[in-house]
Design an enzyme around this catalytic site. Structure first.
Site, short mmCIF file in Angstrom:
data_model
loop_
_atom_site.label_atom_id
_atom_site.label_comp_id
_atom_site.label_asym_id
_atom_site.label_seq_id
_atom_site.Cartn_x
_atom_site.Cartn_y
_atom_site.Cartn_z
N HIS A 132 5.23 1.15 11.39
CA HIS A 132 5.47 0.96 9.95
C HIS A 132 6.77 1.69 9.65
O HIS A 132 6.95 2.83 10.06
CB HIS A 132 4.37 1.61 9.10
CG HIS A 132 2.97 1.28 9.51
ND1 HIS A 132 2.13 0.52 8.73
CD2 HIS A 132 2.23 1.64 10.59
CE1 HIS A 132 0.96 0.42 9.30
NE2 HIS A 132 0.99 1.10 10.44
N CYS A 183 1.04 -3.00 4.67
CA CYS A 183 0.76 -3.13 6.10
C CYS A 183 -0.44 -4.03 6.45
O CYS A 183 -0.32 -4.84 7.39
CB CYS A 183 0.64 -1.77 6.76
SG CYS A 183 -0.02 -0.45 5.77
N LYS A 243 4.51 10.53 12.23
CA LYS A 243 5.63 9.86 11.57
C LYS A 243 6.90 10.70 11.62
O LYS A 243 6.85 11.93 11.80
CB LYS A 243 5.29 9.53 10.12
CG LYS A 243 4.99 10.74 9.24
CD LYS A 243 4.71 10.34 7.80
CE LYS A 243 4.43 11.56 6.93
NZ LYS A 243 4.37 11.24 5.50
N ASP A 300 9.31 -2.61 3.20
CA ASP A 300 8.55 -2.39 4.42
C ASP A 300 9.05 -3.24 5.58
O ASP A 300 9.66 -4.30 5.38
CB ASP A 300 7.09 -2.77 4.19
CG ASP A 300 6.23 -1.56 3.90
OD1 ASP A 300 6.49 -0.50 4.48
OD2 ASP A 300 5.30 -1.68 3.09
N HIS A 302 7.10 -4.14 9.58
CA HIS A 302 6.07 -3.84 10.57
C HIS A 302 6.48 -4.48 11.88
O HIS A 302 6.75 -5.68 11.93
CB HIS A 302 4.71 -4.33 10.08
CG HIS A 302 4.31 -3.70 8.78
ND1 HIS A 302 4.44 -4.35 7.56
CD2 HIS A 302 3.84 -2.46 8.50
CE1 HIS A 302 4.05 -3.54 6.60
NE2 HIS A 302 3.69 -2.39 7.14
N ARG A 335 -0.01 1.87 -7.11
CA ARG A 335 -0.75 3.08 -6.78
C ARG A 335 -1.04 3.85 -8.06
O ARG A 335 -0.17 4.00 -8.91
CB ARG A 335 0.04 3.98 -5.82
CG ARG A 335 0.36 3.31 -4.50
CD ARG A 335 1.18 4.21 -3.59
NE ARG A 335 1.57 3.50 -2.37
CZ ARG A 335 2.30 4.02 -1.40
NH1 ARG A 335 2.73 5.27 -1.52
NH2 ARG A 335 2.61 3.31 -0.34
N GLN A 348 8.29 -1.86 -2.17
CA GLN A 348 8.47 -1.10 -0.94
C GLN A 348 9.17 -1.98 0.09
O GLN A 348 8.73 -3.10 0.36
CB GLN A 348 7.11 -0.64 -0.40
CG GLN A 348 7.21 0.50 0.60
CD GLN A 348 5.87 1.20 0.78
OE1 GLN A 348 4.82 0.56 0.77
NE2 GLN A 348 5.88 2.51 0.94
#
Length: 587
Positions: free
Chosen positions: A461, A285, A415, A334, A336, A314, A332
């Site tokens: 997100h 992000c 979320k 993702d 945005h 991570r 990921q």
């Protein structure tokens, strides 16, 4: 089912509490059995869990075998048959410490040292066995009807690697034998479908001691991964997303601005470049935010939807690593979305539709969970209230039932999480939609409205697959490796019955390859039955084309369908049209 509380009160158990009480009692019965067989055993913690129960025990130098676990289980059955009453009693802190000293229970003693000396401590007793516990429990051991010890493993005392390694013995308990047998049947099927086993058989991915938690994708695994990514591109192009790619390593100051450094630094990898601190990104992000901020924006451009297939890292504890389900780096999927406040509902609804389409494509049912403000949140009460209400409005407009998970939102916003259900009834949290008023504020994001004034956008997100690696693991177990044709690493295997037919088999293979169909040619000097079984059971190929003398003479193919195990003769063109249709329609 009657239970007994720590104060001696006997009452009917609430239905939602039954499994917990059964499993908690089973842990005590197991500990009593262990103590009978191993008198020097010293017990630590023994709770019930969502998946069963366990007890951590110090057995000195004794190493248990599978045969020993069966002996413990047999002793548990004897204790159940004895029908011992389970009785609570309460002691002061001093009395409890004295009792534990007499019984030489050093782990329990260490545990009560953490409690206030004003505390009143409860114990439960069944026969000769006494355990410090808050309860509740069954009233008699005979009420424990169905249980099984499932495995043993190692566990550090208090989860600290500097402490002694204890033996953790796990078990499962149910209300009756039928429920236990159904569980064991599902467990056996889950083991058969284990993505680590199937991934090795099908040569999809591997792990190496040189990179624990960092998956290696093999050629066939890359075919599968790329097919998923191609599908991702298709649905995102249709929904007007623009794809970006952001750096894997960026300065620590960026992560301080985003809030990740304060809230997530223990899970981040860091390095030094030119004498300054940098971080390997755990999320995409902040990079997406910098892309938005790279130039001015007008209200006419909004919403701006930026998608990214970003590799993130991570730090996970080594003991928590588990195949593709828990890794240290993953892709990921993702996106945005930057928008005006009045666009929030429509954008969230659009994302819900997109995620629903993806899960339906793979045959998943799903449930929805709304997670609200956590204790370590950023931002004002007003922003959090507005963000949460926006998610609720979108869910209700779609008529989607949802559970509320209080306090489990991201630190920057509430979320929506999607929990999909696989073919074994297991649930997995994959898709998520997170509404964020904080990051646009932290990075001072702006757009120019219709009056020429500067306004702050709102940010979403969201992910569909979640982690592509983890999603592949889920799909592998969901399909037991028998991926649909469009997704299968090898869609067709051409099997030559003998060298006499090899020339025609090679031509069939070449034509399939030219059509873009993922195929392999098996020309080994093996019996055709063996090659068919291997292609069907190990490689799990959707279609096998058997090429023998008749096929070579007639210029046909014999098509063996994995799903039906039936063979059908047809022309090459007929088969080509059939499989191309299935691939195009993603069947």
């Amino acid at each position: 089912m009657k239970i007994i509380e720590r104060d001696g009160t006997v009452k009917e158990c609430e239905p939602e509490q039954e499994l917990h009480v059964l499993r908690h009692t089973a842990a005590h019965v197991m500990a009593q059995a262990i103590k009978r067989l191993y008198p020097e055993a010293d017990f630590a913690f023994g709770p019930a869990t969502e998946r069963g129960f366990y007890y951590d025990v110090d057995l000195g130098d004794t190493k248990l075998t599978d045969e020993d676990l069966l002996k413990i289980e047999d002793e548990m059955r004897r204790i159940v048959k004895e029908n011992l009453p389970i009785k609570p009693f309460i002691l002061s802190w001093e009395e409890a410490a004295e009792l534990l000293k007499e019984r030489n229970e050093k782990y329990k003693l260490e545990h009560i040292d953490d409690l206030s000396e004003d505390a009143v401590i409860s114990f439960y007793q069944q026969g000769e066995y006494i355990d410090m516990c808050v309860g509740p429990h069954l009233c008699y051991t005979k009420a424990l009807k169905a249980f099984k010890i499932t495995q043993q493993s190692g566990a550090y005392w208090r989860g600290d690697k500097n402490n002694r390694m204890l033996t953790r013995i796990n078990g499962i308990a149910f209300k009756n034998q039928a429920e236990l047998e159904e569980y064991l049947k599902l467990r056996e099927e889950a083991e058969r479908r284990d993505h680590r086993k199937i991934g090795k058989e099908m040569e999809l991915f591997m792990f190496s001691d040189e990179g624990p938690g960092f998956p290696f994708f093999l050629p066939k695994g890359m075919e599968l991964k790329n097919a998923l990514i191609e599908y991702w591109h298709e649905i995102h192009n249709r929904s007007s997303y623009s794809e970006v790619s952001t750096p894997m390593i960026m300065s620590r100051s960026l992560w301080e601005t985003s809030g990740h450094w304060e809230h997530y630094k223990d899970n981040m990898y860091t390095t030094r470049i030119d004498g300054e601190d940098y971080c390997v990104k755990p999320m995409n992000c902040p990079g997406g935010v910098l892309v938005y901020k790279s130039r001015p924006h007008s209200y006419r451009e909004l919403p701006i939807r930026l998608g990214e297939l970003g590799l993130v890292h991570r730090h996970e504890m080594r003991g928590a690593l588990h195949g593709l389900f828990r890794v240290r780096c993953f892709t990921q999927d993702d996106a945005h979305i930057f928008m005006k406040k009045e666009q929030i509902k429509d954008e969230i609804v659009s994302v819900i539709d997109l995620i629903s389409e993806v899960y339906t494509k793979f045959g998943f049912k799903y449930t929805v969970e709304l997670s609200t403000r956590p204790d370590d949140s950023m931002g004002s009460d007003e922003d959090w209230e507005n963000a949460t209400n926006a998610l609720i409005t979108a869910l209700e407009s779609k008529g989607l039932p949802y559970e509320v998970n209080e306090g489990d939102g991201a630190f920057y916003g509430p979320k929506i999480d999607f929990h999909l259900e696989d073919s074994l009834g297991r649930t997995w949290q994959c898709g998520t939609i997170q509404l964020d008023f904080q990051m646009p504020l932290n990075f001072q994001l702006e757009y120019i409205d219709e009056n020429g004034s500067k306004q702050r956008p709102v940010m979403i997100h969201r992910v569909c697959f979640g982690s592509i690696e983890r999603f592949i693991g889920i799909l592998t177990e969901h399909y037991a490796g028998k991926f649909p044709v469009w997704l299968a690493p090898v869609q067709v295997k051409v099997l030559a019955v003998s060298d006499k037919n090899l020339e025609y088999a090679e031509k069939v293979y070449q034509k399939l390859s030219e059509l873009g169909i993922r195929c392999e040619l098996d020309s080994r000097n093996e019996k055709i039955g063996y090659m068919i079984r291997e292609a069907r059971q190990i490689d799990r190929v959707p279609y096998m084309l058997i090429i023998g003398g008749r096929e070579a003479e007639n210029k046909t193919v014999s098509v063996r369908d994995r799903a039906t195990d039936q063979t059908e003769s047809m022309t090459f063109q007929e088969f080509a049209e059939r499989i191309q249709y299935e691939i195009t329609k993603r069947l």
